[in-house]
Design an enzyme around this catalytic site. Structure first.
Site, PDB file in Angstrom:
ATOM      1  N   GLY A  95     -11.398   0.234   7.398  1.00 10.83           N
ATOM      2  CA  GLY A  95     -12.550   0.239   6.502  1.00 10.83           C
ATOM      3  C   GLY A  95     -13.318   1.541   6.422  1.00 10.83           C
TER       4      GLY A  95
ATOM      5  N   CYS B 187      -9.867   2.349  13.031  1.00 10.98           N
ATOM      6  CA  CYS B 187      -9.547   1.281  13.980  1.00 10.98           C
ATOM      7  C   CYS B 187      -8.288   0.537  13.543  1.00 10.98           C
ATOM      8  CB  CYS B 187     -10.700   0.296  14.066  1.00 10.98           C
ATOM      9  SG  CYS B 187     -12.278   1.053  14.455  1.00 10.98           S
ATOM     10  N   GLY B 188      -8.056   0.483  12.238  1.00  8.81           N
ATOM     11  CA  GLY B 188      -6.853  -0.178  11.705  1.00  8.81           C
ATOM     12  C   GLY B 188      -5.652   0.747  11.679  1.00  8.81           C
TER      13      GLY B 188
ATOM     14  N   ARG C 288     -16.977   9.576  26.751  1.00 10.42           N
ATOM     15  CA  ARG C 288     -16.607   8.907  25.498  1.00 10.42           C
ATOM     16  C   ARG C 288     -15.646   7.784  25.850  1.00 10.42           C
ATOM     17  NH1 ARG C 288     -17.241   7.415  20.551  1.00 10.42           N
ATOM     18  NH2 ARG C 288     -17.189   8.882  18.817  1.00 10.42           N
ATOM     19  N   LYS C 289     -15.238   6.992  24.837  1.00  8.03           N
ATOM     20  CA  LYS C 289     -14.228   5.967  25.069  1.00  8.03           C
ATOM     21  C   LYS C 289     -12.911   6.594  25.503  1.00  8.03           C
ATOM     22  CE  LYS C 289     -12.160   4.052  21.335  1.00  8.03           C
ATOM     23  NZ  LYS C 289     -11.860   3.665  19.902  1.00  8.03           N
TER      24      LYS C 289
ATOM     25  N   ARG D 296     -16.343  -8.483  22.722  1.00  7.14           N
ATOM     26  CA  ARG D 296     -14.995  -7.917  22.911  1.00  7.14           C
ATOM     27  C   ARG D 296     -14.546  -8.165  24.345  1.00  7.14           C
ATOM     28  NH1 ARG D 296     -14.413  -1.788  21.407  1.00  7.14           N
ATOM     29  NH2 ARG D 296     -14.211  -2.548  19.278  1.00  7.14           N
TER      30      ARG D 296
HETATM   31 FE1  SRM Z   1     -12.692   0.810  16.668  1.00  9.87          FE
HETATM   32  C1  SRM Z   1     -15.943   1.771  16.537  1.00  9.87           C
HETATM   33  C2  SRM Z   1     -13.526  -2.304  15.773  1.00  9.87           C
HETATM   34  C3  SRM Z   1      -9.597  -0.219  17.549  1.00  9.87           C
HETATM   35  C4  SRM Z   1     -11.641   4.054  16.679  1.00  9.87           C
HETATM   36  N1  SRM Z   1     -14.464  -0.121  16.296  1.00  9.87           N
HETATM   37  C5  SRM Z   1     -15.697   0.438  16.327  1.00  9.87           C
HETATM   38  C6  SRM Z   1     -16.787  -0.611  16.186  1.00  9.87           C
HETATM   39  C7  SRM Z   1     -17.198  -1.017  17.578  1.00  9.87           C
HETATM   40  C8  SRM Z   1     -18.008  -0.116  15.377  1.00  9.87           C
HETATM   41  C9  SRM Z   1     -19.115  -1.119  15.382  1.00  9.87           C
HETATM   42  O1  SRM Z   1     -19.944  -1.125  16.281  1.00  9.87           O
HETATM   43  O2  SRM Z   1     -19.183  -1.921  14.458  1.00  9.87           O
HETATM   44  C10 SRM Z   1     -15.990  -1.719  15.452  1.00  9.87           C
HETATM   45  C11 SRM Z   1     -16.431  -3.133  15.699  1.00  9.87           C
HETATM   46  C12 SRM Z   1     -16.290  -3.936  14.427  1.00  9.87           C
HETATM   47  C13 SRM Z   1     -16.186  -5.399  14.671  1.00  9.87           C
HETATM   48  O3  SRM Z   1     -17.185  -6.127  14.481  1.00  9.87           O
HETATM   49  O4  SRM Z   1     -15.099  -5.868  14.976  1.00  9.87           O
HETATM   50  C14 SRM Z   1     -14.571  -1.388  15.873  1.00  9.87           C
HETATM   51  N2  SRM Z   1     -11.784  -0.958  16.787  1.00  9.87           N
HETATM   52  C15 SRM Z   1     -12.257  -2.110  16.261  1.00  9.87           C
HETATM   53  C16 SRM Z   1     -11.191  -3.178  16.244  1.00  9.87           C
HETATM   54  C17 SRM Z   1     -11.747  -4.584  16.466  1.00  9.87           C
HETATM   55  C18 SRM Z   1     -10.441  -3.110  14.909  1.00  9.87           C
HETATM   56  C19 SRM Z   1      -9.560  -4.321  14.662  1.00  9.87           C
HETATM   57  O5  SRM Z   1      -9.857  -5.031  13.699  1.00  9.87           O
HETATM   58  O6  SRM Z   1      -8.637  -4.548  15.427  1.00  9.87           O
HETATM   59  C20 SRM Z   1     -10.274  -2.650  17.361  1.00  9.87           C
HETATM   60  C21 SRM Z   1     -10.675  -3.142  18.717  1.00  9.87           C
HETATM   61  C22 SRM Z   1      -9.691  -2.688  19.774  1.00  9.87           C
HETATM   62  C23 SRM Z   1      -9.994  -3.256  21.125  1.00  9.87           C
HETATM   63  O7  SRM Z   1      -9.557  -4.379  21.384  1.00  9.87           O
HETATM   64  O8  SRM Z   1     -10.679  -2.586  21.906  1.00  9.87           O
HETATM   65  C24 SRM Z   1     -10.543  -1.164  17.258  1.00  9.87           C
HETATM   66  N3  SRM Z   1     -10.958   1.739  17.125  1.00  9.87           N
HETATM   67  C25 SRM Z   1      -9.765   1.140  17.349  1.00  9.87           C
HETATM   68  C26 SRM Z   1      -8.702   2.104  17.301  1.00  9.87           C
HETATM   69  C27 SRM Z   1      -7.219   1.810  17.376  1.00  9.87           C
HETATM   70  C28 SRM Z   1      -6.622   1.931  18.742  1.00  9.87           C
HETATM   71  O9  SRM Z   1      -7.331   1.905  19.759  1.00  9.87           O
HETATM   72  O10 SRM Z   1      -5.412   2.086  18.776  1.00  9.87           O
HETATM   73  C29 SRM Z   1      -9.296   3.321  17.023  1.00  9.87           C
HETATM   74  C30 SRM Z   1      -8.577   4.669  16.784  1.00  9.87           C
HETATM   75  C31 SRM Z   1      -7.936   5.161  18.015  1.00  9.87           C
HETATM   76  C32 SRM Z   1      -8.874   5.896  18.901  1.00  9.87           C
HETATM   77  O11 SRM Z   1      -9.912   5.370  19.324  1.00  9.87           O
HETATM   78  O12 SRM Z   1      -8.566   7.036  19.181  1.00  9.87           O
HETATM   79  C33 SRM Z   1     -10.716   3.087  16.932  1.00  9.87           C
HETATM   80  N4  SRM Z   1     -13.636   2.605  16.658  1.00  9.87           N
HETATM   81  C34 SRM Z   1     -13.025   3.822  16.604  1.00  9.87           C
HETATM   82  C35 SRM Z   1     -14.015   4.849  16.493  1.00  9.87           C
HETATM   83  C36 SRM Z   1     -13.750   6.377  16.426  1.00  9.87           C
HETATM   84  C37 SRM Z   1     -13.629   6.925  17.820  1.00  9.87           C
HETATM   85  C38 SRM Z   1     -13.879   8.401  17.908  1.00  9.87           C
HETATM   86  O13 SRM Z   1     -13.471   9.005  18.912  1.00  9.87           O
HETATM   87  O14 SRM Z   1     -14.523   8.977  17.029  1.00  9.87           O
HETATM   88  C39 SRM Z   1     -15.261   4.192  16.432  1.00  9.87           C
HETATM   89  C40 SRM Z   1     -16.636   4.844  16.291  1.00  9.87           C
HETATM   90  C41 SRM Z   1     -17.109   5.420  17.580  1.00  9.87           C
HETATM   91  O15 SRM Z   1     -16.585   5.143  18.666  1.00  9.87           O
HETATM   92  O16 SRM Z   1     -18.059   6.209  17.505  1.00  9.87           O
HETATM   93  C42 SRM Z   1     -14.983   2.793  16.530  1.00  9.87           C
HETATM   94 FE1  SF4 Z   2     -15.467  -0.702  11.373  1.00 12.63          FE
HETATM   95 FE2  SF4 Z   2     -13.507   0.516  12.661  1.00 12.63          FE
HETATM   96 FE3  SF4 Z   2     -12.983  -0.701  10.389  1.00 12.63          FE
HETATM   97 FE4  SF4 Z   2     -14.478   1.547  10.446  1.00 12.63          FE
HETATM   98  S1  SF4 Z   2     -12.338   1.372  10.924  1.00 12.63           S
HETATM   99  S2  SF4 Z   2     -14.810  -0.335   9.255  1.00 12.63           S
HETATM  100  S3  SF4 Z   2     -15.525   1.287  12.415  1.00 12.63           S
HETATM  101  S4  SF4 Z   2     -13.681  -1.691  12.266  1.00 12.63           S
END
Ligand code: SRM
Ligand code: SF4
Length: 604
Positions: A476, A481-482, A218-219, A104
């Site tokens: 998913g 994230c979507g 946290r993030k 990333r």
């Molecule tokens: Fe996300 C975790 C992908 C935007 C909330 N997210 C993950 C992980 C890293 C989990 C993992 O290790 O597999 C995913 C990686 C999958 C992969 O192979 O791509 C993943 N998140 C993504 C992306 C790639 C989705 C996409 O297809 O676009 C986005 C990457 C953004 C970036 O460039 O940094 C992405 N994730 C988001 C968003 C949307 C946003 O930021 O507007 C959210 C919700 C908003 C938020 O964070 O408040 C989001 N991702 C999460 C969470 C739940 C966070 C929480 O506080 O509980 C997780 C799980 C975690 O962090 O424990 C997570």
């Molecule tokens: Fe993976 Fe985020 Fe999609 Fe859940 S919402 S399947 S953590 S990329």
């Protein structure tokens, strides 16, 4: 096996901590106490044992050992490879593709040059069919296929093109988002690009990494919005900065909203904290918020460690005061009241649009589900140079915008083969489609998303006349994230049953609003099997009943099928979104693979 490969035992007592290497290093005592407390969550223990930022120096050493055949990725310490590597932006895809990493990046304000696009293509090229990229929902890029043996080279390669992968995962700040048409937009109050870049440079020390800000609880998400469209979604970021005009001075200042986020347990819309900052205060303000969060945030139950929980615990006034204190005793100004007589229709950036510069256009092109096959990085770079100014912008809707295109070049640009795949005239469902990664790569996914999303959009567009863009977001799992809750129709992976057996399913959300008057979508129905034979009729019914869609005059196609002679416009990519075992992909090292074996080949 050297010291580095030995298991980093969990710290049993504070006296065992090596402060030089521990994540405690830059924490004040109170935060150290929280990180060391018995109820601290397991990621705190991992950080105490060793700071993730140590991987910045350890990855080159480990990669070299692997290249020399002295160890294998399987022998590396589990917490290093699965958790700490994320501080360098490398996410091990253990569950779906063991031994390979997603990388990333940070692309502040989503702007990339043609040289950077080519550089990104070069990073994934050696991985053949296993390599590709994605545009993310934070207008960012993720690369796929990277191996441990090449991890250091991938990091160096992105640094060499002025990008960084540092501090992109785990307890770090995510990509800073802004207005995707910043600098071109007739309606912007300010160009958000230098602001996003400045905030990012503070956070990651110009890309080299900033040890002081690597151990947040946290993030954290930050965005800067400069128009009434609110393209970067201030309402779902932990920190949103909204450009407004201060009536007294006529200067642009930034109202602050705090606390938006999605998670499995809670979905919160951000709220104003009655604070505004000047342009000069933006970065010091963000830095102070991050340090207050680092020093005062909870480190126990991980589901309660996002920024909003700390602000709620402190109270808004105390939070403001602390931030002012961390800024060196600044008295923060109150927010600027904003009111508008007329409604503002959020703009659609897909298609050809005039810029504020006379004679120039920007052209928004729909990237199917945000997926970028390796070759397209190079093609995008060529197209951007040939017809525009050589730069592109990424959007949170996972699309690309070609910018500074002279009017006389528009026709040539539209005729490019790439734009027959990344269409500026995409249908009214395709242009509103967003999809997270899903089970193809993501270990947390409950369902496959991107491939399914594309197939359903194609089927629905073939059979329905749709009066206006409908934004369908796929996610998913409940991490969202979507961003399913911002969509007109949100589809979230969830359990479902068919004939008493568990199957992939979705929860449907309806009614999300973005821009002014933003609202989260509400759950409409749960437990729908995700298989197309169940989901397609459900979506058809929703589109007809809630979005004014009407069945197309007969095109000879059965429901959900393309009519005869009606070509699938994304047919070339149609098969490339579903996981298959990675064993043999037919790719020789260093060459693009034979796509037959690619892991995204359709199989369900
Ligand atoms: Fe996300 C975790 C992908 C935007 C909330 N997210 C993950 C992980 C890293 C989990 C993992 O290790 O597999 C995913 C990686 C999958 C992969 O192979 O791509 C993943 N998140 C993504 C992306 C790639 C989705 C996409 O297809 O676009 C986005 C990457 C953004 C970036 O460039 O940094 C992405 N994730 C988001 C968003 C949307 C946003 O930021 O507007 C959210 C919700 C908003 C938020 O964070 O408040 C989001 N991702 C999460 C969470 C739940 C966070 C929480 O506080 O509980 C997780 C799980 C975690 O962090 O424990 C997570
Ligand atoms: Fe993976 Fe985020 Fe999609 Fe859940 S919402 S399947 S953590 S990329």
């Amino acid at each position: 096996m050297g010291r580095r490969l030995a298991c980093q035992a969990a710290v049993e007592s504070p006296s065992e901590v090596d402060l030089e290497t521990s994540g405690l290093r830059h924490l004040p005592q109170a935060a150290r106490d929280r990180a060391l407390a018995k109820n601290a969550n397991k990621f705190e223990k991992v950080k105490v044992a060793k700071c993730g930022s140590r991987m910045w120096t350890e990855i080159p050493e480990l990669a070299e050992l692997i290249r020399r055949g002295e160890t294998k990725w399987e022998d590396l310490e589990l917490d290093d490879i699965d958790i700490r590597m994320k501080w360098a932006g490398l996410f091990h895809r253990r569950k779906r593709h063991p031994g390979t990493f997603m990388m990333r990046l940070k692309v502040p304000n989503g702007e990339l040059t043609s040289a950077q696009l080519r550089g990104l293509g070069e990073v994934v090229l050696p991985y053949g069919a296993d390599g590709c990229g994605d545009i993310t929902t934070r207008a960012n890029i993720q690369l796929r296929g990277i191996t441990m043996a090449e991890a250091d080279r991938a990091i160096d390669a992105v640094q060499a093109i002025g990008l960084t992968s540092y501090q992109t995962g785990m307890d770090n700040v995510r990509n800073i988002t802004g207005n995707p048409i910043a600098g071109l937009d007739p309606h912007e109050l300010v160009d958000t690009r230098p602001i996003c870049q400045e905030i990012q440079d503070m956070i990651v020390n110009g890309g080299k990494g900033n040890p002081e800000l690597v151990n947040l609880p946290r993030k954290l998400n930050i965005c800067v919005s400069s128009t009434r469209d609110d393209f970067p979604h201030t309402h779902i970021n932990d920190v949103g900065l909204e450009a407004v005009v201060e009536p007294g001075s006529g200067e642009v200042v930034y109202n602050v909203v705090i606390g938006g986020y999605f998670s499995v347990k809670r979905n919160a819309v951000s709220f104003p904290i009655d604070t505004s900052v000047t342009r000069e205060q933006v970065t010091p303000f963000c830095e102070a918020v991050l340090k207050v969060f680092r020093d005062h945030g909870e480190r126990a139950n991980r589901q309660k460690t996002r920024l909003i929980w700390m602000v709620e615990a402190l109270g808004i006034e105390k939070f403001r005061d602390l931030v002012g204190e961390y800024m060196g005793g600044v008295q923060l100004a109150r927010s600027v009241p904003v009111s508008h007589a007329e409604r503002w229709e959020r703009r659609d950036l897909i298609g050809v649009h005039p810029q504020k510069q006379a004679g120039l256009c920007f052209v928004g092109a729909c990237v199917p589900a945000g997926r970028i096959p390796t070759a397209d990085f190079f093609e995008m770079a060529d197209v951007a140079e040939r017809w525009g100014d050589g730069t592109v912008r990424l959007t949170c809707e996972e699309n690309v915008i070609f910018v500074n295109v002279p009017e006389g070049n528009v026709e040539g640009l539209l005729a490019e083969p790439l734009l027959q795949r990344y269409r500026p005239d995409a249908g009214l469902l395709e242009r509103g489609l967003v999809s997270c990664t899903g089970s193809q790569f993501c270990g947390l996914a409950l369902i496959e998303t991107k491939n399914r999303a594309m197939r359903l959009v194609e089927a629905l567009e073939a059979e329905l006349d749709i009066p206006k863009t409908v934004r369908i977001h796929w996610t998913g799992c409940p991490n969202s994230c979507g961003q399913a809750q911002v969509a007109d129709i949100g589809l979230m992976g969830a359990p479902a049953k068919l004939d008493g057996k568990a199957v992939e399913g979705v929860k449907i959300f309806l009614g999300g609003k973005i821009g002014e008057g933003a609202e989260l979508a509400q759950e409409f129905e749960a437990g729908i099997p995700a298989q197309e034979e169940y989901l397609l009729p459900k979506l058809r019914e929703i589109l007809i009943e809630k979005f004014g869609a009407t069945p197309k005059a007969s095109n000879g196609a059965g429901p959900g099928q393309l009519g005869e002679g009606e070509a699938s416009w994304w047919g070339n990519l149609a098969g490339k979104f579903v996981a298959t075992p990675k064993a043999s992909n037919g790719a020789e090292p260093g060459k693009p693979g034979d796509r037959e074996g690619a892991w995204w080949r359709t199989s369900d």
